[in-house]
Motif scaffolding. Structure first.
Motif, PDB file in Angstrom:
ATOM      1  N   LEU A 149     -45.436  -9.770 -13.627  1.00 35.86           N
ATOM      2  CA  LEU A 149     -45.764  -8.541 -14.301  1.00 35.86           C
ATOM      3  C   LEU A 149     -44.525  -7.524 -14.054  1.00 35.86           C
ATOM      4  N   GLU A 150     -44.331  -6.719 -14.961  1.00 30.20           N
ATOM      5  CA  GLU A 150     -43.390  -5.752 -14.894  1.00 30.20           C
ATOM      6  C   GLU A 150     -43.618  -4.681 -13.481  1.00 30.20           C
ATOM      7  N   PHE A 151     -42.587  -4.267 -13.087  1.00 25.06           N
ATOM      8  CA  PHE A 151     -42.692  -3.469 -11.939  1.00 25.06           C
ATOM      9  C   PHE A 151     -43.353  -2.203 -12.290  1.00 25.06           C
ATOM     10  N   ALA A 152     -44.192  -1.599 -11.479  1.00 28.76           N
ATOM     11  CA  ALA A 152     -45.234  -0.242 -11.767  1.00 28.76           C
ATOM     12  C   ALA A 152     -44.531   0.968 -10.944  1.00 28.76           C
ATOM     13  N   SER A 153     -44.793   2.038 -11.273  1.00 32.36           N
ATOM     14  CA  SER A 153     -44.432   3.167 -10.669  1.00 32.36           C
ATOM     15  C   SER A 153     -44.431   3.239  -9.194  1.00 32.36           C
ATOM     16  N   SER A 154     -45.863   2.676  -8.913  1.00 32.16           N
ATOM     17  CA  SER A 154     -46.168   2.625  -7.671  1.00 32.16           C
ATOM     18  C   SER A 154     -45.438   2.012  -6.593  1.00 32.16           C
ATOM     19  N   GLU A 155     -45.019   0.679  -7.187  1.00 34.37           N
ATOM     20  CA  GLU A 155     -44.172  -0.282  -6.554  1.00 34.37           C
ATOM     21  C   GLU A 155     -42.495   0.478  -6.603  1.00 34.37           C
ATOM     22  N   LEU A 156     -42.418   1.031  -7.400  1.00 36.07           N
ATOM     23  CA  LEU A 156     -40.808   1.914  -7.448  1.00 36.07           C
ATOM     24  C   LEU A 156     -40.824   2.813  -5.979  1.00 36.07           C
ATOM     25  N   GLN A 157     -42.185   3.591  -5.973  1.00 32.95           N
ATOM     26  CA  GLN A 157     -42.099   4.340  -4.651  1.00 32.95           C
ATOM     27  C   GLN A 157     -42.273   3.608  -3.467  1.00 32.95           C
ATOM     28  N   LYS A 158     -42.924   2.437  -3.570  1.00 35.23           N
ATOM     29  CA  LYS A 158     -42.820   1.864  -2.136  1.00 35.23           C
ATOM     30  C   LYS A 158     -41.474   1.361  -1.783  1.00 35.23           C
ATOM     31  N   GLY A 159     -40.796   0.782  -2.878  1.00 34.47           N
ATOM     32  CA  GLY A 159     -39.588   0.348  -2.577  1.00 34.47           C
ATOM     33  C   GLY A 159     -38.476   1.466  -2.265  1.00 34.47           C
ATOM     34  N   THR A 160     -38.675   2.649  -2.561  1.00 30.91           N
ATOM     35  CA  THR A 160     -37.815   3.704  -2.240  1.00 30.91           C
ATOM     36  C   THR A 160     -38.124   3.949  -0.689  1.00 30.91           C
ATOM     37  N   VAL A 161     -39.249   3.654   0.018  1.00 30.44           N
ATOM     38  CA  VAL A 161     -39.390   4.033   1.402  1.00 30.44           C
ATOM     39  C   VAL A 161     -38.382   2.780   2.122  1.00 30.44           C
ATOM     40  N   PHE A 162     -38.761   1.501   1.520  1.00 25.59           N
ATOM     41  CA  PHE A 162     -38.028   0.395   2.041  1.00 25.59           C
ATOM     42  C   PHE A 162     -36.610   0.562   1.988  1.00 25.59           C
ATOM     43  N   ALA A 163     -36.086   1.073   0.805  1.00 25.63           N
ATOM     44  CA  ALA A 163     -34.581   1.171   0.909  1.00 25.63           C
ATOM     45  C   ALA A 163     -34.079   2.403   1.560  1.00 25.63           C
ATOM     46  N   SER A 164     -34.807   3.107   1.864  1.00 24.18           N
ATOM     47  CA  SER A 164     -34.348   4.268   2.793  1.00 24.18           C
ATOM     48  C   SER A 164     -34.278   3.868   4.260  1.00 24.18           C
ATOM     49  N   GLN A 165     -35.445   2.950   4.613  1.00 20.73           N
ATOM     50  CA  GLN A 165     -35.284   2.057   5.796  1.00 20.73           C
ATOM     51  C   GLN A 165     -34.147   1.299   6.262  1.00 20.73           C
ATOM     52  N   LEU A 166     -34.173   0.713   5.003  1.00 24.94           N
ATOM     53  CA  LEU A 166     -32.720  -0.544   4.876  1.00 24.94           C
ATOM     54  C   LEU A 166     -31.450   0.266   5.099  1.00 24.94           C
ATOM     55  N   ALA A 167     -31.366   1.564   4.447  1.00 30.62           N
ATOM     56  CA  ALA A 167     -30.053   2.141   4.427  1.00 30.62           C
ATOM     57  C   ALA A 167     -29.869   2.585   5.900  1.00 30.62           C
ATOM     58  N   ILE A 168     -30.862   3.207   6.450  1.00 29.90           N
ATOM     59  CA  ILE A 168     -30.777   3.428   7.947  1.00 29.90           C
ATOM     60  C   ILE A 168     -30.277   2.171   8.824  1.00 29.90           C
ATOM     61  N   SER A 169     -31.082   1.155   8.674  1.00 25.23           N
ATOM     62  CA  SER A 169     -30.633  -0.042   9.479  1.00 25.23           C
ATOM     63  C   SER A 169     -29.268  -0.664   9.084  1.00 25.23           C
ATOM     64  N   LEU A 170     -28.786  -0.397   8.228  1.00 25.76           N
ATOM     65  CA  LEU A 170     -27.394  -1.120   7.880  1.00 25.76           C
ATOM     66  C   LEU A 170     -26.417  -0.171   8.535  1.00 25.76           C
ATOM     67  N   ASP A 171     -26.873   1.432   8.316  1.00 27.67           N
ATOM     68  CA  ASP A 171     -25.925   2.340   9.168  1.00 27.67           C
ATOM     69  C   ASP A 171     -25.915   2.038  10.777  1.00 27.67           C
ATOM     70  N   ASN A 172     -27.031   1.650  11.147  1.00 28.25           N
ATOM     71  CA  ASN A 172     -27.238   1.463  12.506  1.00 28.25           C
ATOM     72  C   ASN A 172     -26.586   0.282  13.102  1.00 28.25           C
ATOM     73  N   ALA A 173     -26.549  -0.764  12.151  1.00 27.76           N
ATOM     74  CA  ALA A 173     -25.824  -1.998  12.391  1.00 27.76           C
ATOM     75  C   ALA A 173     -24.496  -1.932  12.188  1.00 27.76           C
ATOM     76  N   ARG A 174     -23.857  -0.859  11.408  1.00 23.12           N
ATOM     77  CA  ARG A 174     -22.432  -0.769  11.287  1.00 23.12           C
ATOM     78  C   ARG A 174     -22.045  -0.079  12.754  1.00 23.12           C
ATOM     79  N   LEU A 175     -22.804   1.113  12.942  1.00 19.32           N
ATOM     80  CA  LEU A 175     -22.380   1.837  14.253  1.00 19.32           C
ATOM     81  C   LEU A 175     -22.553   0.746  15.480  1.00 19.32           C
ATOM     82  N   TYR A 176     -23.535  -0.292  15.553  1.00 13.82           N
ATOM     83  CA  TYR A 176     -23.659  -1.142  16.479  1.00 13.82           C
ATOM     84  C   TYR A 176     -22.564  -2.045  16.903  1.00 13.82           C
ATOM     85  N   ASP A 177     -22.064  -2.439  15.536  1.00  9.56           N
ATOM     86  CA  ASP A 177     -20.861  -3.189  15.553  1.00  9.56           C
ATOM     87  C   ASP A 177     -19.494  -2.452  15.921  1.00  9.56           C
ATOM     88  N   ALA A 178     -19.386  -1.353  15.638  1.00 12.03           N
ATOM     89  CA  ALA A 178     -18.298  -0.529  15.985  1.00 12.03           C
ATOM     90  C   ALA A 178     -18.684  -0.179  17.531  1.00 12.03           C
TER      91      ALA A 178
END
Length: 571
Positions: free
Chosen positions: A252-281
């Motif tokens: 199936l093609e991606f729906a608008s609702s899936e775009l919104q769900k992915g936005t939440v996941f991407a926000s959490q991902l960005a925070i986690s990547l930033d935390n991991a970078r800070l942790y490594d530093a």
């Protein structure tokens, strides 16, 4: 504002389809209809639905087969089965194939609406739980290397994507590192970079169709992908990269609702990547602090030893010089005694050959001044060994006194000068070679000249002691089995050298205290002796502003690495 739930109504009777479409539309649902199971599958391929209502008894695909086909195409869709022949067996069959629930005909619109709302709540709850579990996994993974592969796997599961591309910005290289599912070669790098660049320009998430994807796709993937989601990864106003999820033509093609769900996941991902970078530093800073503390502790120990060493060297040096001179003289006397004994034996042999009684008596006296000829031989040999061993011991004491004196010297180098490190290494290797067994040495030099600002004698002293330790760490003769690899070079304007012994294994305690003075066996394996060579090596290099470090890896032995100060014209 809450979005309207989309419902697909499937029934072979047009009147029922029209009635449900009208009633549910009046209740706020977005309704579309299909006359049978096959038509429902084709409709679902065109667009995503939140819910579906299907009749159980239909020609062709019946309700149970329709449920199975719809759920195979879209696992998120919740399906309600309608039947005029309700039974326990019917309910079990429907639920077994993925139906949310069933409703009995004729329809009670109020009951159907309530059932649809519950089904939607279940779907929403499942989506929230999936996001929560993914977020928890992201937040509890602190190491950057572990997080990257976890992200790719989680993104595929949360977004129900066929392919995933994670692009992380590397500021030092001014490009992206690209991560896909394990062993995948698709999506291609040009496609991922083009989508990442597009989402960066927009500054927000994008839902892309096949027409949006094809201009950037390679010939091999031009007609593979039907849709994509792309998200910028931003944390604390800093761009970290992009996340791209793609679905192939059979999905199936991606729906608008899936775009919104992915936005939440991407926000959490960005925070986690930033935390991991800070942790490594932070981990790197902690490691640097630990090393600094160890260096300070070592410097304090060396400083205290230096104060004591200065006093000891001053008190011992004069009498030691006198003893050393006397022992050197006694060594000469011992050599004279050996020569006199050889002359006495020759004279005795001559007198014995005269065949006169008096001559034979004198010959016997000359041959046995210590009782017998064997006893005299043993006495001369013991005198030589005692004097030699004593002289070696005093020379060792002299070396220690010299070392103590070096510990007491100022903490800064007296006359640093530009020094060709490679030339000094060759001198040390030549000296070791002249002294006997050097073991197997593999020498690898940096192609450019390696110049350092250092006192030449300090560098030579340090290199000699490091090479001596790595070639024969217990103080004994060098082992033929040992392989030393010596490398030099210049990185970011700073000269460096490293010496590797792949065969040497040390305990954790020995590793921790490698630069401390230590007691070891002498070359004969009989006598304990104090060795301060590596402590002095550390002192010599540190006072020339060199950074000294060691690395210990299982199977790789021990590596000494020295970061030297560059000449002023290089700084």
């Amino acid at each position: 504002m809450r979005t309207r739930a989309s419902v697909l109504v499937i029934d072979d009777e047009p009147g029922i389809r029209d009635m449900l479409s009208y009633e549910l539309s009046q209740e706020g649902f977005d309704v579309e209809t299909a006359e049978n199971g096959m038509a429902a599958v084709e409709t679902l391929r065109r667009r995503k639905f939140d819910l579906a209502i299907t009749d159980l008894k239909m020609p062709g695909m019946d309700g149970v087969e329709t449920v199975e086909a719809l759920r195979a195409l879209d696992p998120d869709i919740e399906v309600i089965v309608a039947t005029g022949y309700a039974s326990v067996e019917t309910a079990v069959a429907c639920m077994k194939h993925g139906a949310y629930d069933y409703i009995q005909k004729p329809y009670d619109v109020a009951e159907l609406k309530l059932l649809l709302e519950r089904a939607r709540q279940k779907s929403h709850l499942q989506s929230v739980v999936a996001l929560y579990e993914a977020s928890r996994a992201l937040m509890t993974t602190l190491k950057h290397a572990d997080l990257v592969q976890l992200v790719v796997t989680l993104a595929q599961r949360v977004l129900r994507a066929d392919d995933i591309g994670l692009l992380l910005w590397r500021s030092e290289d001014r490009d992206f590192s690209i991560h896909r599912l394990v062993h995948d070669v698709l999506p291609s790098e040009p496609l991922l970079l083009a989508l990442a660049e597009r989402v960066a320009r927009v500054g927000g998430p994008l839902r892309l169709s096949a027409l949006d994807i094809q201009p950037h796709a390679s010939p091999a993937e031009a007609h593979i992908y039907s849709s994509a989601l792309a998200y910028p990864l931003v944390a604390r106003d800093q761009v970290l990269g992009a996340l791209v999820a793609l679905r192939r033509g059979n999905s199936l093609e991606f729906a608008s609702s899936e775009l919104q769900k992915g936005t939440v996941f991407a926000s959490q991902l960005a925070i986690s990547l930033d935390n991991a970078r800070l942790y490594d530093a932070l981990a790197q800073k902690v490691s640097e602090l630990v090393r600094t503390r160890e260096q300070l502790v070592h410097a304090e120990k060396v400083g205290l030893a230096g104060q004591l060493a200065g006093a000891v060297a001053h008190e011992v040096n004069n009498p030691l010089s006198f003893v050393l001179a006397n022992l050197s003289a006694m060594n000469g006397y011992a050599a004279m005694v050996r020569e006199m004994w050889l002359a006495a034996k020759e004279a005795a042999q001559y007198l014995h050959g005269l065949d006169l009684p008096e001559s034979r008596g004198h010959a016997q006296i000359l041959r046995a001044p210590a009782g017998s000829e064997e006893q005299t031989e043993s006495l001369v040999r013991e005198i030589d060994e005692v004097i030699t061993d004593t002289l070696d011991g005093v020379k060792r004491i002299a070396e220690l006194v010299s070392g103590f004196a070096r510990l007491a010297e100022p903490q800064t180098a007296a006359d640093p000068e530009p020094v060709d490190v490679n030339a000094v290494i060759r001198e040390c290797l030549d000296t070791l070679s002249e002294g006997g067994n050097t073991g197997a040495l593999e020498i690898q030099f940096h192609p450019r000249l390696c110049l350092a600002l250092i006192t030449r004698e300090d560098l030579r002293f340090a290199l000699m002691h490091m090479l001596t330790f790595l070639r024969a760490p217990t103080g004994g003769p060098a082992s033929e089995a040992r392989t030393l690899v010596i490398q030099t070079g210049t990185s970011e304007g700073r000269p460096w050298l490293s010496i590797l012994n792949r065969d040497l294994v040390l305990t954790e305690e020995e590793q921790r205290r490698i630069f401390d003075p230590r007691v070891e066996l002498d070359s004969g394996g009989r006598t304990m002796r104090l060795n301060i060579s590596l402590a002095l090596t550390y002192q010599m290099l540190r006072r020339n502003d060199a950074e000294v470090s060691t690395q210990f890896e299982p199977g790789r032995g021990i590596l000494f690495r020295v970061q030297l100060k560059p000449p002023l014209r290089w700084v």
